[in-house]
Design a protein around this motif. Structure first.
Motif, PDB file in Angstrom:
ATOM      1  N   GLN A  90       0.836  -1.210   0.000  1.00 39.85           N
ATOM      2  CA  GLN A  90       0.000   0.000   0.000  1.00 39.85           C
ATOM      3  C   GLN A  90       0.869   1.258   0.000  1.00 39.85           C
ATOM      4  O   GLN A  90       0.550   2.232  -0.692  1.00 39.85           O
ATOM      5  N   TYR A  91       1.950   1.241   0.768  1.00 40.29           N
ATOM      6  CA  TYR A  91       2.857   2.398   0.812  1.00 40.29           C
ATOM      7  C   TYR A  91       3.462   2.643  -0.560  1.00 40.29           C
ATOM      8  O   TYR A  91       3.516   3.781  -1.037  1.00 40.29           O
ATOM      9  N   VAL A  92       3.935   1.579  -1.179  1.00 41.59           N
ATOM     10  CA  VAL A  92       4.543   1.730  -2.512  1.00 41.59           C
ATOM     11  C   VAL A  92       3.515   2.239  -3.500  1.00 41.59           C
ATOM     12  O   VAL A  92       3.783   3.157  -4.288  1.00 41.59           O
ATOM     13  N   ASP A  93       2.312   1.675  -3.447  1.00 41.86           N
ATOM     14  CA  ASP A  93       1.271   2.141  -4.367  1.00 41.86           C
ATOM     15  C   ASP A  93       0.925   3.615  -4.130  1.00 41.86           C
ATOM     16  O   ASP A  93       0.646   4.350  -5.063  1.00 41.86           O
ATOM     17  N   ARG A  94       0.949   4.027  -2.876  1.00 43.71           N
ATOM     18  CA  ARG A  94       0.563   5.395  -2.537  1.00 43.71           C
ATOM     19  C   ARG A  94       1.701   6.394  -2.777  1.00 43.71           C
ATOM     20  O   ARG A  94       1.484   7.466  -3.334  1.00 43.71           O
ATOM     21  N   GLU A  95       2.916   6.094  -2.397  1.00 42.07           N
ATOM     22  CA  GLU A  95       4.009   7.061  -2.415  1.00 42.07           C
ATOM     23  C   GLU A  95       4.835   7.026  -3.695  1.00 42.07           C
ATOM     24  O   GLU A  95       5.228   8.061  -4.213  1.00 42.07           O
ATOM     25  N   ILE A  96       5.128   5.882  -4.183  1.00 42.42           N
ATOM     26  CA  ILE A  96       6.022   5.774  -5.325  1.00 42.42           C
ATOM     27  C   ILE A  96       5.319   6.205  -6.611  1.00 42.42           C
ATOM     28  O   ILE A  96       5.954   6.652  -7.562  1.00 42.42           O
ATOM     29  N   PRO A 105       8.664   9.366 -21.040  1.00 39.15           N
ATOM     30  CA  PRO A 105       9.645   9.652 -22.092  1.00 39.15           C
ATOM     31  C   PRO A 105      10.184  11.072 -21.949  1.00 39.15           C
ATOM     32  O   PRO A 105       9.444  12.023 -21.731  1.00 39.15           O
ATOM     33  N   GLY A 106      11.492  11.166 -21.949  1.00 40.05           N
ATOM     34  CA  GLY A 106      12.154  12.461 -21.837  1.00 40.05           C
ATOM     35  C   GLY A 106      12.469  12.836 -20.402  1.00 40.05           C
ATOM     36  O   GLY A 106      13.126  13.828 -20.150  1.00 40.05           O
ATOM     37  N   GLY A 107      12.008  12.026 -19.404  1.00 39.54           N
ATOM     38  CA  GLY A 107      12.273  12.323 -17.999  1.00 39.54           C
ATOM     39  C   GLY A 107      13.611  11.747 -17.562  1.00 39.54           C
ATOM     40  O   GLY A 107      14.219  10.932 -18.246  1.00 39.54           O
ATOM     41  N   THR A 108      14.099  12.176 -16.429  1.00 39.09           N
ATOM     42  CA  THR A 108      15.352  11.633 -15.911  1.00 39.09           C
ATOM     43  C   THR A 108      15.053  10.352 -15.148  1.00 39.09           C
ATOM     44  O   THR A 108      14.040  10.237 -14.469  1.00 39.09           O
ATOM     45  N   CYS A 109      15.929   9.428 -15.255  1.00 39.24           N
ATOM     46  CA  CYS A 109      15.742   8.123 -14.606  1.00 39.24           C
ATOM     47  C   CYS A 109      16.584   8.065 -13.337  1.00 39.24           C
ATOM     48  O   CYS A 109      17.765   7.748 -13.388  1.00 39.24           O
ATOM     49  N   GLU A 110      15.977   8.377 -12.235  1.00 36.35           N
ATOM     50  CA  GLU A 110      16.669   8.254 -10.953  1.00 36.35           C
ATOM     51  C   GLU A 110      15.754   7.533  -9.980  1.00 36.35           C
ATOM     52  O   GLU A 110      14.530   7.620 -10.059  1.00 36.35           O
ATOM     53  N   ILE A 111      16.351   6.820  -9.065  1.00 36.66           N
ATOM     54  CA  ILE A 111      15.576   6.061  -8.083  1.00 36.66           C
ATOM     55  C   ILE A 111      15.258   6.987  -6.908  1.00 36.66           C
ATOM     56  O   ILE A 111      16.168   7.537  -6.291  1.00 36.66           O
ATOM     57  N   PRO A 112      13.989   7.177  -6.584  1.00 36.11           N
ATOM     58  CA  PRO A 112      13.625   8.079  -5.504  1.00 36.11           C
ATOM     59  C   PRO A 112      14.044   7.516  -4.144  1.00 36.11           C
ATOM     60  O   PRO A 112      14.105   6.308  -3.941  1.00 36.11           O
ATOM     61  N   GLN A 113      14.318   8.399  -3.224  1.00 35.91           N
ATOM     62  CA  GLN A 113      14.729   8.014  -1.870  1.00 35.91           C
ATOM     63  C   GLN A 113      13.617   7.232  -1.158  1.00 35.91           C
ATOM     64  O   GLN A 113      13.891   6.332  -0.382  1.00 35.91           O
ATOM     65  N   GLU A 114      12.359   7.554  -1.435  1.00 35.93           N
ATOM     66  CA  GLU A 114      11.242   6.854  -0.805  1.00 35.93           C
ATOM     67  C   GLU A 114      11.231   5.374  -1.209  1.00 35.93           C
ATOM     68  O   GLU A 114      10.894   4.502  -0.410  1.00 35.93           O
ATOM     69  N   PHE A 115      11.617   5.111  -2.453  1.00 38.62           N
ATOM     70  CA  PHE A 115      11.677   3.730  -2.911  1.00 38.62           C
ATOM     71  C   PHE A 115      12.767   2.973  -2.156  1.00 38.62           C
ATOM     72  O   PHE A 115      12.562   1.837  -1.726  1.00 38.62           O
ATOM     73  N   ILE A 116      13.904   3.572  -1.970  1.00 40.06           N
ATOM     74  CA  ILE A 116      15.013   2.939  -1.239  1.00 40.06           C
ATOM     75  C   ILE A 116      14.592   2.693   0.207  1.00 40.06           C
ATOM     76  O   ILE A 116      14.845   1.618   0.774  1.00 40.06           O
ATOM     77  N   ALA A 118      11.513   2.319   1.370  1.00 39.49           N
ATOM     78  CA  ALA A 118      10.499   1.251   1.372  1.00 39.49           C
ATOM     79  C   ALA A 118      11.158  -0.107   1.182  1.00 39.49           C
ATOM     80  O   ALA A 118      10.790  -1.087   1.837  1.00 39.49           O
ATOM     81  N   HIS A 119      12.136  -0.173   0.313  1.00 39.59           N
ATOM     82  CA  HIS A 119      12.848  -1.431   0.083  1.00 39.59           C
ATOM     83  C   HIS A 119      13.580  -1.880   1.343  1.00 39.59           C
ATOM     84  O   HIS A 119      13.539  -3.050   1.718  1.00 39.59           O
ATOM     85  N   ASN A 120      14.260  -0.974   2.026  1.00 39.33           N
ATOM     86  CA  ASN A 120      14.983  -1.305   3.248  1.00 39.33           C
ATOM     87  C   ASN A 120      14.032  -1.746   4.365  1.00 39.33           C
ATOM     88  O   ASN A 120      14.344  -2.657   5.121  1.00 39.33           O
TER      89      ASN A 120
END
Length: 128
Positions: A90-96, A105-116, A118-120
């Protein structure tokens, strides 16, 4: 019978059977003592078996209580893990989802801190 055979000497007409009566009496006495000893040993073993069976019943009751306690802990831990997994999804669905625009397309590809984060959090061990 053995004791009687030793006092037969006084009766003359029975005196001739004194030796066989003594031998028979001693043989019967020996057999009686032997079988009485065997019976006593058998009774002792039966008492030991009854004692061990009583101890076994107590151990089985304690084992059943412990099994119930262990099963309760396992069920609680499983429920906790399931609930925690659902919370993380639910957190991933809501925040990420907020960061989905970066992957357009055309956006920068970086991993958000919230994803890291949530993963931890998902990788942490459940409490005991």
């Amino acid at each position: 019978m053995t004791g009687v055979a030793f006092f037969i000497k006084t009766l003359p007409f029975i005196n001739q059977y004194r030796i066989p009566a003594q031998v028979l009496g001693i043989a019967l006495l020996t057999l009686g003592v032997y079988f009485r000893g065997g019976y006593a040993v058998e009774q002792e073993w039966r008492d030991r078996v009854a004692e061990v069976e009583a101890k076994l019943q107590v151990a089985e009751q304690q084992s059943a209580k412990e099994n119930t306690r262990i099963e309760t802990r396992i069920v609680k831990k499983t429920e906790y893990i399931t609930r925690r997994g659902q919370d993380i999804v639910q957190y991933v669905d809501r925040e990420i989802v907020k960061y989905d625009t970066k992957f357009a397309p055309g956006g920068t590809c970086e991993i958000p801190q919230e994803f890291i984060t949530a993963h931890n959090r998902a990788a942490e061990a459940p409490p005991k």
